[in-house]
Write a protein that holds these residues in place. Structure first.
Motif, PDB file in Angstrom:
ATOM      1  N   GLY A   4       0.805  -1.209   0.000  1.00 18.99           N
ATOM      2  CA  GLY A   4       0.000   0.000   0.000  1.00 18.99           C
ATOM      3  C   GLY A   4       0.839   1.260   0.000  1.00 18.99           C
ATOM      4  O   GLY A   4       2.070   1.224  -0.008  1.00 18.99           O
ATOM      5  N   ILE A   5       0.142   2.394   0.030  1.00 17.33           N
ATOM      6  CA  ILE A   5       0.794   3.693  -0.002  1.00 17.33           C
ATOM      7  C   ILE A   5      -0.072   4.685   0.773  1.00 17.33           C
ATOM      8  O   ILE A   5      -1.290   4.513   0.882  1.00 17.33           O
ATOM      9  CB  ILE A   5       0.996   4.165  -1.461  1.00 17.33           C
ATOM     10  N   PHE A   6       0.537   5.720   1.327  1.00 16.84           N
ATOM     11  CA  PHE A   6      -0.220   6.760   2.019  1.00 16.84           C
ATOM     12  C   PHE A   6      -1.035   7.552   0.998  1.00 16.84           C
ATOM     13  O   PHE A   6      -0.512   7.956  -0.041  1.00 16.84           O
ATOM     14  CB  PHE A   6       0.728   7.712   2.752  1.00 16.84           C
ATOM     15  N   THR A   7      -2.300   7.815   1.317  1.00 12.09           N
ATOM     16  CA  THR A   7      -3.123   8.582   0.374  1.00 12.09           C
ATOM     17  C   THR A   7      -2.582   9.988   0.167  1.00 12.09           C
ATOM     18  O   THR A   7      -2.735  10.564  -0.909  1.00 12.09           O
ATOM     19  CB  THR A   7      -4.586   8.678   0.851  1.00 12.09           C
ATOM     20  N   ARG A   8      -1.934  10.559   1.169  1.00 15.15           N
ATOM     21  CA  ARG A   8      -1.462  11.942   1.036  1.00 15.15           C
ATOM     22  C   ARG A   8      -0.300  12.074   0.046  1.00 15.15           C
ATOM     23  O   ARG A   8       0.102  13.187  -0.279  1.00 15.15           O
ATOM     24  CB  ARG A   8      -1.068  12.506   2.395  1.00 15.15           C
ATOM     25  N   THR A   9       0.217  10.948  -0.446  1.00 16.17           N
ATOM     26  CA  THR A   9       1.230  10.998  -1.501  1.00 16.17           C
ATOM     27  C   THR A   9       0.641  11.605  -2.767  1.00 16.17           C
ATOM     28  O   THR A   9       1.346  12.213  -3.563  1.00 16.17           O
ATOM     29  CB  THR A   9       1.754   9.577  -1.811  1.00 16.17           C
ATOM     30  N   PHE A  10      -0.676  11.440  -2.942  1.00 21.54           N
ATOM     31  CA  PHE A  10      -1.371  11.906  -4.142  1.00 21.54           C
ATOM     32  C   PHE A  10      -2.254  13.102  -3.789  1.00 21.54           C
ATOM     33  O   PHE A  10      -3.260  12.942  -3.087  1.00 21.54           O
ATOM     34  CB  PHE A  10      -2.221  10.778  -4.738  1.00 21.54           C
ATOM     35  N   MET A 213       1.231  -3.910  10.840  1.00 24.94           N
ATOM     36  CA  MET A 213       1.593  -3.241   9.597  1.00 24.94           C
ATOM     37  C   MET A 213       3.092  -2.980   9.600  1.00 24.94           C
ATOM     38  O   MET A 213       3.707  -2.796  10.659  1.00 24.94           O
ATOM     39  CB  MET A 213       0.840  -1.907   9.466  1.00 24.94           C
ATOM     40  N   VAL A 214       3.664  -2.971   8.405  1.00 23.54           N
ATOM     41  CA  VAL A 214       5.076  -2.611   8.230  1.00 23.54           C
ATOM     42  C   VAL A 214       5.144  -1.440   7.258  1.00 23.54           C
ATOM     43  O   VAL A 214       4.478  -1.440   6.221  1.00 23.54           O
ATOM     44  CB  VAL A 214       5.894  -3.807   7.692  1.00 23.54           C
ATOM     45  N   HIS A 215       5.919  -0.440   7.609  1.00 21.10           N
ATOM     46  CA  HIS A 215       6.115   0.699   6.711  1.00 21.10           C
ATOM     47  C   HIS A 215       7.343   0.474   5.839  1.00 21.10           C
ATOM     48  O   HIS A 215       8.359  -0.064   6.304  1.00 21.10           O
ATOM     49  CB  HIS A 215       6.298   1.988   7.505  1.00 21.10           C
ATOM     50  N   ALA A 216       7.231   0.880   4.597  1.00 19.93           N
ATOM     51  CA  ALA A 216       8.351   0.750   3.657  1.00 19.93           C
ATOM     52  C   ALA A 216       9.024   2.109   3.501  1.00 19.93           C
ATOM     53  O   ALA A 216       8.566   2.966   2.745  1.00 19.93           O
ATOM     54  CB  ALA A 216       7.866   0.231   2.315  1.00 19.93           C
ATOM     55  N   LYS A 217      10.064   2.273   4.278  1.00 20.30           N
ATOM     56  CA  LYS A 217      10.884   3.481   4.237  1.00 20.30           C
ATOM     57  C   LYS A 217      12.308   3.033   4.463  1.00 20.30           C
ATOM     58  O   LYS A 217      12.544   2.001   5.097  1.00 20.30           O
ATOM     59  CB  LYS A 217      10.419   4.458   5.317  1.00 20.30           C
ATOM     60  N   VAL A 252       3.259  -0.819   3.745  1.00 22.64           N
ATOM     61  CA  VAL A 252       2.752   0.463   3.256  1.00 22.64           C
ATOM     62  C   VAL A 252       3.891   1.465   3.106  1.00 22.64           C
ATOM     63  O   VAL A 252       4.600   1.763   4.071  1.00 22.64           O
ATOM     64  CB  VAL A 252       1.667   1.012   4.201  1.00 22.64           C
ATOM     65  N   ALA A 253       4.039   1.971   1.904  1.00 23.12           N
ATOM     66  CA  ALA A 253       5.137   2.889   1.583  1.00 23.12           C
ATOM     67  C   ALA A 253       4.722   4.338   1.798  1.00 23.12           C
ATOM     68  O   ALA A 253       3.558   4.706   1.595  1.00 23.12           O
ATOM     69  CB  ALA A 253       5.579   2.683   0.133  1.00 23.12           C
ATOM     70  N   HIS A 254       5.696   5.160   2.196  1.00 25.34           N
ATOM     71  CA  HIS A 254       5.415   6.595   2.351  1.00 25.34           C
ATOM     72  C   HIS A 254       6.734   7.367   2.435  1.00 25.34           C
ATOM     73  O   HIS A 254       7.817   6.791   2.498  1.00 25.34           O
ATOM     74  CB  HIS A 254       4.573   6.857   3.598  1.00 25.34           C
ATOM     75  N   GLY A 255       6.601   8.686   2.413  1.00 24.12           N
ATOM     76  CA  GLY A 255       7.783   9.527   2.590  1.00 24.12           C
ATOM     77  C   GLY A 255       8.456   9.948   1.304  1.00 24.12           C
ATOM     78  O   GLY A 255       9.641  10.295   1.318  1.00 24.12           O
ATOM     79  N   PHE A 256       7.734   9.920   0.183  1.00 27.90           N
ATOM     80  CA  PHE A 256       8.309  10.316  -1.103  1.00 27.90           C
ATOM     81  C   PHE A 256       7.223  10.983  -1.935  1.00 27.90           C
ATOM     82  O   PHE A 256       6.032  10.925  -1.607  1.00 27.90           O
ATOM     83  CB  PHE A 256       8.895   9.106  -1.841  1.00 27.90           C
ATOM     84  N   LYS A 260       7.594   9.155  -7.634  1.00 31.89           N
ATOM     85  CA  LYS A 260       8.387   7.969  -7.274  1.00 31.89           C
ATOM     86  C   LYS A 260       7.509   6.767  -6.925  1.00 31.89           C
ATOM     87  O   LYS A 260       8.020   5.666  -6.702  1.00 31.89           O
ATOM     88  CB  LYS A 260       9.292   8.278  -6.076  1.00 31.89           C
ATOM     89  N   ALA A 261       6.196   6.966  -6.886  1.00 31.61           N
ATOM     90  CA  ALA A 261       5.300   5.911  -6.392  1.00 31.61           C
ATOM     91  C   ALA A 261       5.364   4.640  -7.228  1.00 31.61           C
ATOM     92  O   ALA A 261       5.367   3.526  -6.688  1.00 31.61           O
ATOM     93  CB  ALA A 261       3.865   6.440  -6.342  1.00 31.61           C
ATOM     94  N   LYS A 262       5.399   4.773  -8.551  1.00 34.16           N
ATOM     95  CA  LYS A 262       5.414   3.608  -9.422  1.00 34.16           C
ATOM     96  C   LYS A 262       6.682   2.786  -9.250  1.00 34.16           C
ATOM     97  O   LYS A 262       6.630   1.554  -9.139  1.00 34.16           O
ATOM     98  CB  LYS A 262       5.267   4.048 -10.880  1.00 34.16           C
ATOM     99  N   SER A 263       7.829   3.460  -9.189  1.00 38.80           N
ATOM    100  CA  SER A 263       9.092   2.727  -9.055  1.00 38.80           C
ATOM    101  C   SER A 263       9.199   2.038  -7.707  1.00 38.80           C
ATOM    102  O   SER A 263       9.751   0.940  -7.599  1.00 38.80           O
ATOM    103  CB  SER A 263      10.284   3.666  -9.264  1.00 38.80           C
ATOM    104  N   VAL A 264       8.637   2.666  -6.670  1.00 44.02           N
ATOM    105  CA  VAL A 264       8.632   2.032  -5.345  1.00 44.02           C
ATOM    106  C   VAL A 264       7.775   0.760  -5.367  1.00 44.02           C
ATOM    107  O   VAL A 264       8.168  -0.272  -4.831  1.00 44.02           O
ATOM    108  CB  VAL A 264       8.104   3.012  -4.261  1.00 44.02           C
ATOM    109  N   LEU A 265       6.618   0.841  -6.016  1.00 39.78           N
ATOM    110  CA  LEU A 265       5.754  -0.338  -6.125  1.00 39.78           C
ATOM    111  C   LEU A 265       6.453  -1.470  -6.869  1.00 39.78           C
ATOM    112  O   LEU A 265       6.403  -2.631  -6.445  1.00 39.78           O
ATOM    113  CB  LEU A 265       4.458   0.036  -6.829  1.00 39.78           C
TER     114      LEU A 265
END
Length: 272
Positions: A4-10, A213-217, A252-256, A260-265
């Motif tokens: 997943g990803i944080f909604t505030r990225t978008f 949950m695990v964050h991807a940072k 769940v990824a965040h902090g970018f 960069k969202a596509k490459s992180v996925l």
């Protein structure tokens, strides 16, 4: 295992466009910030109409909302600030129950009154722990009332500053609603790849089934935050460890930024 990803990225004008962009990018899960739905980060009120908008966007784009933000300073030196945070947490918990969002992320807080993520020299004191614990006990009652879980993330600058303190908190609260959000890059400042792996392994061994949950940072060798895969956090090993331990929790990824969202996925999928 959901990525997943944080909604505030978008940054979009409404929640439908946010979840639409997330889906188009390839993500099938997201962590909800209520700001993405046109509200305050900690809303004082969430109308049934707004609940309907979020639910409709979820259903339309098939994006699973793994969790929602409910962070406020649970150790703030002003009791009125803590009580206001709890009042708003109750609003969020009620909304999450209606939206079938299982987890709310919280912040154990700091005695620093200006920034809930900032350090304070007395955060390790018994007094700070007592203040945070009393706030957390009230938060547990809210979570049990609405049948949602609450997740605390060990943060170096907060009262719950380590996996050991997270385990201590869980032991003292004795509620199945209290979970841990594990962000491996927040368990250390500077470490080699070998040291990072050892630190993360110790956290997994200690917290295990309490992790929700695990964050991807990631962090590089200088201690700077970087994209997942660009630093010392061994994500392929970590995701394999989660699988081996049968911890089917969202990553769940965040902090970018959005670009960069596509490459992180792509990277995180390669680790599965």
């Amino acid at each position: 295992m959901d990525i997943g990803i944080f909604t505030r990225t978008f940054q979009r004008e409404n929640i439908s466009k946010v979840l639409g962009a997330i889906s188009k990018c390839g993500y099938r899960a997201a962590h909800l910030s209520f700001e993405s739905a046109g509200l305050e980060s900690l809303p004082i009120k969430i109308s049934d109409k707004k609940i309907g908008e979020i639910k409709g966007a979820q259903d339309s784009f098939k994006v699973y909302l793994t969790s929602a933000s409910g962070t406020f300073n649970m150790a703030h030196p002003d009791a009125k600030v803590r009580e206001e945070g709890l009042h708003r947490l109750n609003v969020i918990a009620e909304a999450c129950s209606k939206l079938s969002i299982p987890l709310i992320s919280l912040c154990s807080g700091t005695l620093n009154p200006k920034d809930k993520w900032a350090p304070h020299p007395d955060n390790g004191s018994k007094e700070a722990w007592s203040v945070m614990l009393k706030t957390m006990q009230k938060a547990v009652k809210i979570s049990e009332k609405h049948k949602v879980s609450i997740g605390i993330e060990p943060e170096l600058t907060n009262v719950v500053s380590s996996p050991k303190k997270a385990y201590k908190l869980i032991s003292e609260l004795r509620s199945e609603r209290v979970k841990v959000i594990l962000d491996p890059a927040n368990l250390f400042e500077i470490a080699s790849k070998e040291e990072a792996r050892s630190i993360i392994l110790s956290a997994l061994d200690l917290l295990d089934s309490n992790i929700a949950m695990v964050h991807a940072k990631d962090r590089n060798s200088a201690g700077d935050f970087v994209l997942p895969g660009g630093g010392v956090v061994p994500f392929e090993w970590l995701i394999n460890e989660l699988h081996t331990r049968k911890l089917n929790v969202p990553v769940v990824a965040h902090g970018f930024e959005e670009s960069k969202a596509k490459s992180v996925l792509i990277y995180l999928k390669s680790c599965l």
